[in-house]
Design a protein around this motif. Structure first.
Motif, short mmCIF file in Angstrom:
data_model
loop_
_atom_site.label_atom_id
_atom_site.label_comp_id
_atom_site.label_asym_id
_atom_site.label_seq_id
_atom_site.Cartn_x
_atom_site.Cartn_y
_atom_site.Cartn_z
N HIS A 117 0.82 -1.22 0.00
CA HIS A 117 0.00 0.00 0.00
C HIS A 117 0.86 1.28 0.00
CE1 HIS A 117 -2.61 3.07 1.83
NE2 HIS A 117 -1.69 3.18 2.78
N ARG A 119 0.28 5.78 0.20
CA ARG A 119 -0.77 6.75 0.51
C ARG A 119 -0.99 7.70 -0.67
NH1 ARG A 119 1.14 11.61 4.38
NH2 ARG A 119 2.83 12.39 3.09
N ASP A 142 -5.01 -0.67 -3.00
CA ASP A 142 -5.46 0.70 -3.24
C ASP A 142 -6.22 0.83 -4.56
OD1 ASP A 142 -3.97 1.36 -0.97
OD2 ASP A 142 -2.15 1.57 -2.17
N SER A 253 -6.95 10.16 1.85
CA SER A 253 -5.97 9.35 1.12
C SER A 253 -4.56 9.89 1.36
CB SER A 253 -6.34 9.38 -0.36
OG SER A 253 -5.38 8.75 -1.13
N ASP A 256 -3.36 9.22 4.72
CA ASP A 256 -3.27 7.79 4.94
C ASP A 256 -4.21 7.34 6.04
OD1 ASP A 256 -2.44 5.40 4.15
OD2 ASP A 256 -0.44 5.47 5.02
#
Ligand code: ATP
Ligand code: MG
Length: 506
Positions: A117, A119, A142, A253, A256
């Motif tokens: 992942h 951010r 994501d 987003s 995070d």
């Protein structure tokens, strides 16, 4: 061979396309990264080499130079691992440059070659689309978030070898899609207004606040329901439009803070930071600047419970974002802007013991203490709060009354009707609600008839209103008239707005 792969750097809520150039050179095998990389990007060399090796691909036998262009933009975080790895595979002849072509790629690699992942995927996908990219490769976790952007093929990456096989054509990965059309709903575990006894005038004030996005401060003794009322507030705010939901999701987003299985935030945010919060925690900042609570409350509620307990400096920094609806954080490399259009809800006791003005329990504070306590919130901040409302104790009869009050849903529908009038009024502008109006719009939409003008004139001198307070009263009257479905602000609308101005408690 020189390889070029596209990636993206995130600056605040914006992004910049980054070209990852990879070149082979003579000399012992090692990787050199240039182009203003931070430590996490420097460390990517080690992750990339292990990931390539553990994916059964060939590690370079010669020196590799990686340049992240434009060099003027600082590259932060591990999201460049995957594009660097693919650049190396192209530069060493293991991948065809045409196949990678115009794809934007982001992803952190772990040593075993799996993609992790990163951010800020939603804003990155938006930047990709704006810059004409048709395909983006993002970490599998994501992918749903990136798929919120229309007309963009989102390829989910689980491992480096899967992406390698995708580009060699051995086994192609399917783009993911996301259905945006499901209803945007509310969190249904909020307390319903119907279960809060009495306090009808406070509920009315909260309804007005919600209808025009006006800041509100509740003052009352302990246990009168201030916190309860504030926490129930999101349920009477209008449902978020898709654009608003995307707007809020972008902030989360970047910070995070998106829950793993929630690609799109459908509820208006409700943020309730503790009074020990730091400056950076509230407005944003840090080494790797992240949005603070005021931005996480964007398009929702920022609830400051026990307002006087917040540090004075912390409260003062709210003054600028409350007016501008955004916050600018300055850093050595330039400044970043985050949105911060929130509805401020404050709650406080009238004095340290909490019972000043209470008809039942006597206040035990010294007069000086009470003034000092109230002075902790500065005049300029109070001036920015349109609605000041007292929340008295609920008496036994009301508390044990079996009749339920009006449910949140029906209050919300009145709020939405009032908001629709505002959307229509501000169509084609960047404004969305009455609280957003500047002096020009106030002049245009908040005309008073002669009777209200007379009332305003005497209120100005008797209540010693500042120019800001004058404008805020007009905006509030506009909202009250909107709730009543009326185009003209009448005397009783203005009178209600005026009674929400702060009163000297002492
Ligand atoms: N009007 C009300 N109707 C129903 N329950 C209430 C009401 N007011 C308070 N209560 C009950 O009292 C509890 C405490 O209320 P709340 O925490 O909102 O008080 P407060 O005004 O924030 O107090 P404090 O100033 O001490 O923070 C609530 O959780 C609820 O159980
Ligand atoms: Mg409380």
């Amino acid at each position: 061979m020189l390889a070029r792969v596209y990636s993206c750097a995130v600056l605040g809520l914006d992004g910049v396309i980054v070209e990852v150039e990879v070149d082979t050179a003579g000399g012992l095998p090692k990787i050199v990264v240039v182009g203003l990389p931070d430590t996490a990007v420097q460390e990517s060399k080690e992750r990339v080499l292990s990931a390539i090796k553990n994916s059964g691909l060939e590690t370079p036998r010669r020196k590799i130079r990686v340049n992240l262009a434009p060099a003027s933009v600082r590259k932060e975080g591990p999201a460049y691992d995957l594009p660097i790895a693919l650049g190396i595979l192209i530069a060493t002849g293991q991948l065809n440059p045409q196949s990678v072509g115009d794809t934007l790629i982001i992803g952190e690699l772990s040593l075993d070659g799996s993609v992790r992942h990163v951010r800020g995927v939603l804003p990155i996908a938006a930047v990709a689309r704006e810059n004409g990219f048709e395909q983006i490769i993002v970490p599998d976790t994501d992918a749903a978030e990136a798929a919120l952007i229309p007309e963009l093929d989102v390829i989910p990456a689980r491992t480096l070898s899967e992406i390698y096989e995708h580009f060699t054509g051995t086994s192609e990965l399917e783009p993911v899609s996301f259905n945006l059309d499901e209803d945007l709903v509310f969190d249904d575990h909020l307390t319903d207004f119907k279960d809060i006894k009495g306090q009808e005038h406070v509920k009315r004030a909260l309804e007005v606040a919600a209808a025009g996005n006006h800041n509100i401060l509740m003052i009352g003794p302990p246990g009168s329901g201030k916190t309860l009322l504030a926490r129930s507030m999101p349920a009477i705010l209008p449902a978020m439009s898709i654009d608003e939901a995307l707007d809020v999701t972008r902030v989360y987003s970047i910070a995070d803070q998106l829950p793993a299985d929630v690609p799109l935030l459908r509820y208006r945010p409700f943020r309730s930071p503790h009074h020990t919060i730091s400056h950076a925690g509230l407005v944003g900042g840090g080494n790797w600047p992240s949005p603070g609570e005021i931005s996480l409350a964007h398009r929702g509620v920022l609830f400051l419970d026990e307002l006087p307990e917040f540090g004075q400096r912390v409260l003062e920094v709210l003054r600028q974002p409350i007016e501008d609806k955004l916050v600018t954080i300055s850093r050595a490399q330039g400044s970043l802007t985050f949105p911060a259009n929130f509805l401020l809800v404050g709650a406080m006791n009238p004095c340290p013991c909490g019972y000043y003005g209470d008809p039942v329990k006597a206040c035990t504070c010294q007069p000086g203490t009470i003034t000092r306590y109230q002075k902790r919130i500065s005049g300029p901040l109070l001036d920015r709060i349109d609605i000041h409302i007292e929340v008295p104790r609920v008496d036994y009869e009301k508390l044990t009354d079996d009749r339920t009050g009006e449910p949140s849903k029906s209050i919300q529908s009145r709020v939405e009707t009032a908001r629709k009038r505002q959307w229509k009024r501000f169509e084609g502008t960047h404004l969305t609600c009455n609280a957003d109006m500047g002096p020009t719009e106030i002049g245009e939409f908040c005309q008073l008839d002669s009777a209200s003008e007379k009332l305003m004139r005497s209120a100005m001198s008797q209540m010693q209103l500042s120019a800001r307070a004058y404008h805020r009263v007009l905006k509030l009257s506009r909202t009250i008239a909107d709730l009543a479905g009326e185009d003209v602000i009448a005397v009783h609308h203005l009178a209600e707005a005026l009674q929400y101005r702060p009163k000297d408690l002492m």
